[in-house]
Design a protein around this motif. Structure first.
Motif, PDB file in Angstrom:
ATOM      1  N   GLY A 193       0.789  -1.233   0.000  1.00  0.00           N
ATOM      2  CA  GLY A 193       0.000   0.000   0.000  1.00  0.00           C
ATOM      3  C   GLY A 193       0.817   1.276   0.000  1.00  0.00           C
ATOM      4  O   GLY A 193       2.048   1.274   0.017  1.00  0.00           O
ATOM      5  N   ARG A 194       0.053   2.361  -0.011  1.00  0.00           N
ATOM      6  CA  ARG A 194       0.617   3.707  -0.083  1.00  0.00           C
ATOM      7  C   ARG A 194       0.925   4.181   1.331  1.00  0.00           C
ATOM      8  O   ARG A 194       0.097   4.029   2.229  1.00  0.00           O
ATOM      9  CB  ARG A 194      -0.443   4.582  -0.743  1.00  0.00           C
ATOM     10  CG  ARG A 194      -0.178   6.039  -0.814  1.00  0.00           C
ATOM     11  CD  ARG A 194      -1.342   6.710  -1.539  1.00  0.00           C
ATOM     12  NE  ARG A 194      -1.176   8.142  -1.626  1.00  0.00           N
ATOM     13  CZ  ARG A 194      -1.546   8.987  -0.670  1.00  0.00           C
ATOM     14  NH1 ARG A 194      -2.115   8.543   0.436  1.00  0.00           N
ATOM     15  NH2 ARG A 194      -1.351  10.283  -0.833  1.00  0.00           N
ATOM     16  N   VAL A 195       2.091   4.774   1.511  1.00  0.00           N
ATOM     17  CA  VAL A 195       2.488   5.235   2.848  1.00  0.00           C
ATOM     18  C   VAL A 195       2.721   6.747   2.802  1.00  0.00           C
ATOM     19  O   VAL A 195       3.507   7.233   1.979  1.00  0.00           O
ATOM     20  CB  VAL A 195       3.776   4.514   3.323  1.00  0.00           C
ATOM     21  CG1 VAL A 195       4.231   5.048   4.679  1.00  0.00           C
ATOM     22  CG2 VAL A 195       3.553   3.008   3.382  1.00  0.00           C
ATOM     23  N   GLU A 196       2.031   7.456   3.664  1.00  0.00           N
ATOM     24  CA  GLU A 196       2.174   8.922   3.689  1.00  0.00           C
ATOM     25  C   GLU A 196       3.466   9.321   4.405  1.00  0.00           C
ATOM     26  O   GLU A 196       3.948   8.608   5.292  1.00  0.00           O
ATOM     27  CB  GLU A 196       0.983   9.536   4.415  1.00  0.00           C
ATOM     28  CG  GLU A 196      -0.321   9.235   3.695  1.00  0.00           C
ATOM     29  CD  GLU A 196      -1.230  10.438   3.572  1.00  0.00           C
ATOM     30  OE1 GLU A 196      -0.929  11.484   4.188  1.00  0.00           O
ATOM     31  OE2 GLU A 196      -2.233  10.314   2.845  1.00  0.00           O
ATOM     32  N   ILE A 197       3.986  10.471   4.000  1.00  0.00           N
ATOM     33  CA  ILE A 197       5.251  10.964   4.579  1.00  0.00           C
ATOM     34  C   ILE A 197       5.001  12.338   5.197  1.00  0.00           C
ATOM     35  O   ILE A 197       4.408  13.203   4.548  1.00  0.00           O
ATOM     36  CB  ILE A 197       6.324  11.106   3.477  1.00  0.00           C
ATOM     37  CG1 ILE A 197       6.664   9.719   2.913  1.00  0.00           C
ATOM     38  CG2 ILE A 197       7.575  11.795   4.007  1.00  0.00           C
ATOM     39  CD1 ILE A 197       7.631   9.741   1.761  1.00  0.00           C
TER      40      ILE A 197
END
Ligand code: ISE
Length: 342
Positions: free
Chosen positions: A328-332
């Protein structure tokens, strides 16, 4: 003349020792250290150095004859010497990545902020590659407008060593894109996602140890999106590509010009086999920039990668690893940039 204390005499270390000893002209390696003393002894003998072999990084950093430190040890051996250099007030050049993760790199940023001085320069060599320098100039001139998207290729002929694992694709390989894209876009990362493609049967380390090719999808705060293909067993050579799309044009990293050969019913250009050859000039230029600024008593500036840049790259790599392991997509998100790095 700058007196260098040199840490780490592996393959990259030896490349830098050769560079400093034989091509820079304004530096002497006066002290040297490697965890494996035999590697330090071999470097002294092979490169004809007049250098004291130290028993620890600490001894080297505190040696009064050492003006500045260059470090090419393993990634997980950078943190303590970096903190010791900052404490001792000695300029230090470290190979990338600055440390193994964002948490450790933050300690370096905090130490510099406390010291009120930038001493650390990170060896993100691509910033000194002529092709990337030209791209940066075109992007900054806004002649193609704001950047919207792009795609990059980071291909190695074969995995660097038999110990190179799935996480190394991020920490050793994609970490270059984590830095150069942040630099070219002059924008912070918003999120990343990593996907693994079909496994290459020619991967010498085995798919259970090394999952790749990996595709990174990188989102920036202002909305731009870039994909990067990291393929470390491409077989045919060292191939670095970067094509960015702006509002009114595109800009691409030029290939290194090599002669066109017409022979045996073929037309071809040769390509570098590894990064030492592909980025030789860039490595020389970044080391020269380090030595010159140390000689002039200056802090890192301009295109030099600071501890903050090293931290930003590590934070992006941490998010890539999280995506690689959990999907999945991981926010920074980043803390506010300290004024020291404004
Ligand atoms: C290596 O450590 C580098 O820095 C190279 O530039 C990169 O292409 C390679 O994948 C890494 O292992």
């Amino acid at each position: 003349m700058v007196n260098i204390g040199f840490i780490g005499c592996g393959q990259m270390g030896r490349d830098h020792i050769d560079r400093i000893a034989n091509r820079m002209g304004n530096a002497h390696i006066v002290a040297i250290y490697d965890l494996n003393r035999a590697a330090a002894e071999k470097a002294v003998a092979d490169f004809g150095l007049d250098a004291k072999i130290c028993d620890s990084a600490d001894e080297l950093i505190h040696a009064p004859e050492v003006d500045a430190v260059v470090m090419a040890s393993r990634n997980d051996a950078h943190l303590e010497p970096l903190l010791a250099c900052i404490e001792a007030g000695k300029p230090v050049f470290t190979e990338k990545p600055m440390t193994i993760d964002g948490a450790d790199s933050w300690k370096v940023v905090e130490a510099e902020v406390k010291a009120g001085k930038k001493l650390v320069q990170v060896g993100f060599n691509r910033r000194y590659d002529t092709g990337y320098e030209q791209m940066k100039e075109i992007i900054d001139s806004k002649q193609i407008g704001e950047l919207l998207c792009g795609d990059c290729r980071h291909f190695n002929a074969q995995a660097a060593t038999s110990y190179y694992r799935t996480d190394n694709v991020v920490n050793d390989t994609l970490i270059h894109e984590c830095d150069i894209l942040h630099y070219l876009f002059d924008d912070d990362y918003k999120a990343v996602e990593i996907k693994c493609a079909r496994q290459n049967r020619l991967n010498p380390n085995g798919a259970e140890n090394l999952r790749e090719p990996q595709i990174a999808i990188i989102e920036f705060q202002h909305g731009a999106i870039v994909t990067v293909e990291a393929n470390v067993n491409c077989q045919y050579g060292y191939d670095i590509q970067c094509r960015l799309v702006g509002e009114s044009g595109t800009v691409s990293l030029p290939d290194v010009a090599t002669p066109e050969v017409r022979q045996a019913e073929r037309i071809y250009h040769s390509i570098s086999s590894d990064w030492f050859a592909r980025f030789l000039d860039a490595y020389d230029k970044e080391m020269r920039a380090f030595l010159n600024r140390v000689e002039r008593g200056e802090e890192p500036s301009g295109q030099m990668a600071t501890a903050w840049d090293g931290y930003v790259a590590n934070v992006a790599a941490d998010a890539m690893l999280e995506s690689l392991h959990n999907g999945g997509r991981v926010e920074i998100s980043l803390p506010e940039r300290p004024a020291l790095y404004a």
